[in-house]
Design a protein around this motif. Sequence first.
Motif, mmCIF file in Angstrom:
data_model
loop_
_atom_site.group_PDB
_atom_site.id
_atom_site.type_symbol
_atom_site.label_atom_id
_atom_site.label_comp_id
_atom_site.label_asym_id
_atom_site.label_seq_id
_atom_site.Cartn_x
_atom_site.Cartn_y
_atom_site.Cartn_z
ATOM 1 N N ARG A 77 0.811 -1.213 0.000
ATOM 2 C CA ARG A 77 0.000 0.000 0.000
ATOM 3 C C ARG A 77 0.850 1.271 0.000
ATOM 4 O O ARG A 77 0.394 2.322 -0.432
ATOM 5 C CB ARG A 77 -0.915 0.010 1.235
ATOM 6 C CG ARG A 77 -2.012 -1.044 1.200
ATOM 7 C CD ARG A 77 -2.747 -1.136 2.520
ATOM 8 N NE ARG A 77 -3.821 -2.126 2.478
ATOM 9 C CZ ARG A 77 -5.118 -1.833 2.543
ATOM 10 N NH1 ARG A 77 -5.510 -0.565 2.658
ATOM 11 N NH2 ARG A 77 -6.031 -2.785 2.498
ATOM 12 N N GLY A 99 1.341 0.428 9.632
ATOM 13 C CA GLY A 99 1.411 1.396 8.549
ATOM 14 C C GLY A 99 2.840 1.760 8.210
ATOM 15 O O GLY A 99 3.808 1.161 8.708
ATOM 16 N N TYR A 105 -3.017 2.058 9.553
ATOM 17 C CA TYR A 105 -4.257 1.326 9.326
ATOM 18 C C TYR A 105 -4.610 0.503 10.565
ATOM 19 O O TYR A 105 -3.721 0.029 11.284
ATOM 20 C CB TYR A 105 -4.118 0.387 8.125
ATOM 21 C CG TYR A 105 -3.809 1.082 6.827
ATOM 22 C CD1 TYR A 105 -4.826 1.462 5.959
ATOM 23 C CD2 TYR A 105 -2.493 1.361 6.474
ATOM 24 C CE1 TYR A 105 -4.542 2.112 4.767
ATOM 25 C CE2 TYR A 105 -2.194 2.009 5.280
ATOM 26 C CZ TYR A 105 -3.224 2.384 4.432
ATOM 27 O OH TYR A 105 -2.932 3.026 3.263
ATOM 28 N N PHE A 113 -6.872 -5.583 6.677
ATOM 29 C CA PHE A 113 -6.802 -4.144 6.891
ATOM 30 C C PHE A 113 -8.228 -3.596 6.904
ATOM 31 O O PHE A 113 -8.905 -3.557 5.874
ATOM 32 C CB PHE A 113 -5.969 -3.480 5.796
ATOM 33 C CG PHE A 113 -4.486 -3.584 6.050
ATOM 34 C CD1 PHE A 113 -3.690 -2.456 6.055
ATOM 35 C CD2 PHE A 113 -3.894 -4.825 6.301
ATOM 36 C CE1 PHE A 113 -2.322 -2.540 6.298
ATOM 37 C CE2 PHE A 113 -2.534 -4.924 6.537
ATOM 38 C CZ PHE A 113 -1.749 -3.781 6.552
ATOM 39 N N ARG A 115 -9.503 -0.460 8.003
ATOM 40 C CA ARG A 115 -9.702 0.923 7.555
ATOM 41 C C ARG A 115 -8.456 1.741 7.870
ATOM 42 O O ARG A 115 -7.651 1.331 8.715
ATOM 43 C CB ARG A 115 -10.910 1.541 8.262
ATOM 44 C CG ARG A 115 -10.691 1.735 9.764
ATOM 45 C CD ARG A 115 -11.904 2.299 10.461
ATOM 46 N NE ARG A 115 -13.012 1.355 10.386
ATOM 47 C CZ ARG A 115 -14.215 1.619 10.885
ATOM 48 N NH1 ARG A 115 -14.443 2.774 11.480
ATOM 49 N NH2 ARG A 115 -15.186 0.731 10.798
ATOM 50 N N PRO A 116 -8.299 2.887 7.220
ATOM 51 C CA PRO A 116 -7.210 3.788 7.630
ATOM 52 C C PRO A 116 -7.451 4.287 9.050
ATOM 53 O O PRO A 116 -8.593 4.459 9.480
ATOM 54 C CB PRO A 116 -7.299 4.938 6.607
ATOM 55 C CG PRO A 116 -8.046 4.374 5.450
ATOM 56 C CD PRO A 116 -9.008 3.374 6.020
#
Length: 499
Positions: A77, A99, A105, A113, A115-116
């Motif tokens: 990502r 992250g 995340y 994963f 969500r942020p």
Amino acid sequence: MAKTLWPKSSSARVDSALSAHSVMGLVISALLFVVCLSGAVAVFEDELEWWEQPNTATVESVSPAVLQSTAEEVLRRDPETTHLYVYPPRENWPRMVAGGDNGMYVVDEDGTFVRPLEAKWNEFLIHLHYYLNLPESFGMIIVAIFGVMLVSMAISGLLAHPRIFRDAFRFKRQGQPRLAQADLHNRLSVWTAPFVVAVAGTGAMIGLFLVGALVFAQTNFDGDTRKLSESIFGGEVVEADETPAPITGIDLAVQQLAKDVPGKPPFLIVMHEPGQKSQHIQFYVDHKDRLIYGESYTYSTDGELLATAHNADGPVGQQIAMSMYRVHFGDFGGVAMKLIYFILGLMLCVIIAGGLNIYFLKRREKGRAAPRLEALWSGWVWGCTLFLPVTLIAAILGLSVGWLVALYWIGSAACSLAACALTSAAMAGNVLRVVLGMALMLCVVIHAAVVGGDWSNPYILLSSVSLFVTGAAFAVWPFLRGGFRPVVAGKDLSFTPGE
């Protein structure tokens, strides 16, 4: 009469100078109050961050394989990142976050994963406490200076109190208002003195260390702060090699760490130079019997122990430096210690507010009452407290961090100016208390409606209940005390400025 170098001044000029001096004192105390208030709330930064994003299942433990797959997904990502960060679940904190340099995340127990990680209000709060929302280098200097001032005031106050032990548990609430305020101020100051010295001292040292590091780097390392850091804490243990390589070895290194340091799982995993041949893994392990942030162990991707930082048994200066964070934020001893820090932090806020109260009451006794300044101070104390939940509501509704900063400072100043122009200090305090209570309760209602959350999660449930109960207490307290009766300046001091 002896001659003086100073020219004679009219009484009007003297009064004007005194007023200017009072305003400067108000400004310093106002900013100091914000630093202490935000610090008291920031003790619960982890809990508040989770409360902002509650729809996440708890994670009690994860396997080495999940940690490995999580790191691989982070790099996929964020391919440009120079570091990977994984925060595995730990005791009293069943959550996993991972992250890179460009975002974090929330991760589930199987490595999904979710969500942020977005906690805008928490980000605003931390920046408020660290920097007063100023540019970071300048803001850190200002906050560090306030820390030095707090330590100086605590020590000088103790030295100025000859009967400190005899009067420690004597408190006269009745009688002359100024004496009652002074007694409250002195008692709380005595009780919180060790806390103030520890917390303000570590805060000042953290801020001044960064300032000193910048200066020292300029004079000795050509401005390279990384070289300075390496000279103190040691440099990279693996020679840089940017040759591309698959990201591997976290699972193996975790298993080897468990053998080398049994019973101490890592609370932070950092992979340096991920995706390069020189990549290596650093673990931070908690030492419950020490105040250090954690001991650091660095492993190769083959599971070989490359280095130990010796934060727990190295030079005294290194151990002190690595203990600053936990002492400052009470990040030891679990939730009970955080609650103690929170209560002591609020007591410190009362001490600061009481110091100005005593000053205003002295002026009243001397026939030089300053009702507008009293109202200005009362409006500020309760206004900047009120706009913490107001900005929290705004964050829940989607306002960005930049707008939260503007809303907080403009709103707090507006409360202060409105109190100065429209009402007395006592009435301003009572009205803003009620509004504060309503805002705290509204936080819970709006949060439940907009965000929702897993109410079986004790962290989410306890946070919401605490906010609502505290709000209810603030909302009804002025009515229980009869605080909305007419107030005539100089006649009714049952609610003094900022009380």
